[in-house]
Design a protein around this motif. Structure first.
Motif, PDB file in Angstrom:
ATOM      1  N   LEU A  10       0.830  -1.205   0.000  1.00  0.00           N
ATOM      2  CA  LEU A  10       0.000   0.000   0.000  1.00  0.00           C
ATOM      3  C   LEU A  10       0.867   1.259   0.000  1.00  0.00           C
ATOM      4  O   LEU A  10       0.537   2.242  -0.673  1.00  0.00           O
ATOM      5  N   ALA A  11       1.955   1.237   0.731  1.00  0.00           N
ATOM      6  CA  ALA A  11       2.846   2.403   0.773  1.00  0.00           C
ATOM      7  C   ALA A  11       3.486   2.646  -0.594  1.00  0.00           C
ATOM      8  O   ALA A  11       3.580   3.795  -1.047  1.00  0.00           O
ATOM      9  N   ARG A  12       3.911   1.584  -1.268  1.00  0.00           N
ATOM     10  CA  ARG A  12       4.479   1.740  -2.615  1.00  0.00           C
ATOM     11  C   ARG A  12       3.421   2.218  -3.602  1.00  0.00           C
ATOM     12  O   ARG A  12       3.686   3.061  -4.457  1.00  0.00           O
ATOM     13  N   TYR A  13       2.211   1.679  -3.478  1.00  0.00           N
ATOM     14  CA  TYR A  13       1.109   2.137  -4.322  1.00  0.00           C
ATOM     15  C   TYR A  13       0.847   3.626  -4.090  1.00  0.00           C
ATOM     16  O   TYR A  13       0.631   4.395  -5.038  1.00  0.00           O
ATOM     17  N   ASN A  14       0.874   4.039  -2.849  1.00  0.00           N
ATOM     18  CA  ASN A  14       0.646   5.441  -2.507  1.00  0.00           C
ATOM     19  C   ASN A  14       1.669   6.341  -3.210  1.00  0.00           C
ATOM     20  O   ASN A  14       1.309   7.388  -3.751  1.00  0.00           O
ATOM     21  N   VAL A  15       2.928   5.946  -3.235  1.00  0.00           N
ATOM     22  CA  VAL A  15       3.960   6.727  -3.927  1.00  0.00           C
ATOM     23  C   VAL A  15       3.662   6.754  -5.427  1.00  0.00           C
ATOM     24  O   VAL A  15       3.683   7.814  -6.062  1.00  0.00           O
ATOM     25  N   TRP A  16       3.400   5.591  -5.998  1.00  0.00           N
ATOM     26  CA  TRP A  16       3.124   5.465  -7.436  1.00  0.00           C
ATOM     27  C   TRP A  16       1.941   6.337  -7.841  1.00  0.00           C
ATOM     28  O   TRP A  16       2.011   7.103  -8.805  1.00  0.00           O
ATOM     29  N   LEU A  84       4.802  22.148  -2.990  1.00  0.00           N
ATOM     30  CA  LEU A  84       3.782  21.260  -2.423  1.00  0.00           C
ATOM     31  C   LEU A  84       3.907  19.869  -3.032  1.00  0.00           C
ATOM     32  O   LEU A  84       3.898  18.860  -2.310  1.00  0.00           O
ATOM     33  N   ALA A  85       4.049  19.796  -4.342  1.00  0.00           N
ATOM     34  CA  ALA A  85       4.191  18.494  -5.013  1.00  0.00           C
ATOM     35  C   ALA A  85       5.422  17.762  -4.494  1.00  0.00           C
ATOM     36  O   ALA A  85       5.366  16.558  -4.212  1.00  0.00           O
ATOM     37  N   ALA A  86       6.528  18.466  -4.342  1.00  0.00           N
ATOM     38  CA  ALA A  86       7.760  17.836  -3.845  1.00  0.00           C
ATOM     39  C   ALA A  86       7.570  17.314  -2.427  1.00  0.00           C
ATOM     40  O   ALA A  86       8.010  16.202  -2.102  1.00  0.00           O
ATOM     41  N   GLN A  87       6.889  18.079  -1.582  1.00  0.00           N
ATOM     42  CA  GLN A  87       6.674  17.627  -0.203  1.00  0.00           C
ATOM     43  C   GLN A  87       5.707  16.448  -0.138  1.00  0.00           C
ATOM     44  O   GLN A  87       5.887  15.533   0.674  1.00  0.00           O
ATOM     45  N   LEU A  88       4.692  16.453  -0.992  1.00  0.00           N
ATOM     46  CA  LEU A  88       3.771  15.315  -1.020  1.00  0.00           C
ATOM     47  C   LEU A  88       4.489  14.033  -1.425  1.00  0.00           C
ATOM     48  O   LEU A  88       4.295  12.980  -0.813  1.00  0.00           O
ATOM     49  N   LEU A  89       5.318  14.118  -2.438  1.00  0.00           N
ATOM     50  CA  LEU A  89       6.032  12.930  -2.900  1.00  0.00           C
ATOM     51  C   LEU A  89       7.057  12.470  -1.866  1.00  0.00           C
ATOM     52  O   LEU A  89       7.159  11.275  -1.572  1.00  0.00           O
ATOM     53  N   ALA A  90       7.781  13.402  -1.289  1.00  0.00           N
ATOM     54  CA  ALA A  90       8.757  13.042  -0.244  1.00  0.00           C
ATOM     55  C   ALA A  90       8.052  12.411   0.951  1.00  0.00           C
ATOM     56  O   ALA A  90       8.524  11.419   1.519  1.00  0.00           O
ATOM     57  N   GLY A  91       6.909  12.976   1.326  1.00  0.00           N
ATOM     58  CA  GLY A  91       6.154  12.420   2.442  1.00  0.00           C
ATOM     59  C   GLY A  91       5.642  11.026   2.139  1.00  0.00           C
ATOM     60  O   GLY A  91       5.690  10.129   2.989  1.00  0.00           O
ATOM     61  N   ALA A  92       5.149  10.809   0.925  1.00  0.00           N
ATOM     62  CA  ALA A  92       4.657   9.478   0.546  1.00  0.00           C
ATOM     63  C   ALA A  92       5.767   8.438   0.635  1.00  0.00           C
ATOM     64  O   ALA A  92       5.526   7.292   1.016  1.00  0.00           O
ATOM     65  N   PHE A 133      -4.034   5.183   3.865  1.00  0.00           N
ATOM     66  CA  PHE A 133      -3.885   4.926   2.434  1.00  0.00           C
ATOM     67  C   PHE A 133      -5.226   5.056   1.702  1.00  0.00           C
ATOM     68  O   PHE A 133      -5.283   5.561   0.580  1.00  0.00           O
ATOM     69  N   ASN A 134      -6.312   4.634   2.343  1.00  0.00           N
ATOM     70  CA  ASN A 134      -7.641   4.785   1.757  1.00  0.00           C
ATOM     71  C   ASN A 134      -7.998   6.268   1.611  1.00  0.00           C
ATOM     72  O   ASN A 134      -8.565   6.684   0.596  1.00  0.00           O
TER      73      ASN A 134
END
Length: 173
Positions: A10-16, A84-92, A133-134
């Protein structure tokens, strides 16, 4: 099923899915990106800002640090869209190492935290982690609806498409 493996997936899916969504919104003109699209957090930007707050400022800290920060769910902590996009991806990307660090028995326990209203709460750890994740999936779906309304192409974010990109793991007999 091994819950470490399940939640790592789920964590990898969240990043993807986060990465694919951010690529889809990157070239949306700012007026479309920030307009009120009828979403719960109004705009694409407002919804992404909420994901940063909910997924990373609140839930990640509750799971990883055992703290419950107080922050408005509609706070615009990072108004600049590329940042914001960079922080979202780093956080994921922080979720999979966290999940990997958890002992298997942790998933059977409780997550104790303080709600946004200052009340103590105790919820099943695994189910609450699943909620994180949901929650991201829910809001990514809202953003894809906004993209459709803007006449923009939407990425395919169904988890099955992510799974098709992953090596198959054999179940232990």
């Amino acid at each position: 099923m091994n819950l470490n493996v399940y939640f790592a997936t789920l964590a990898r899916y969240n990043v993807w899915a986060t990465q694919r969504l951010l690529e889809a919104v990157a070239d949306v003109p700012d007026d479309g990106y920030r307009c009120d699209a009828g979403l719960f957090f109004r705009s694409i930007h407002g919804t992404l800002a909420h994901l940063l707050v909910g997924e990373h400022q609140l839930w990640f800290r509750r799971f990883a640090e055992g703290v419950s920060p107080v922050v408005a769910l509609d706070a615009d902590l990072v108004p600049e869209r590329q940042a914001l996009a960079a922080q979202l991806l780093a956080g994921a990307r922080r979720w999979e190492p966290l999940v990997a660090s958890l002992p298997p028995e942790r998933f059977d326990g409780l997550l104790n935290y303080t709600t946004m209203r200052g009340q103590p709460a105790s919820l099943p750890f695994a189910a609450t982690l699943g909620h994180v994740f949901n929650h991201g999936t829910h809001h990514r779906g809202q953003i894809t609806a906004a993209l459709t309304a803007l006449g923009r192409p939407c990425p395919e974010l169904d988890m099955v498409y992510f799974l098709q990109t992953q090596p198959h793991q054999e179940s232990p007999a």
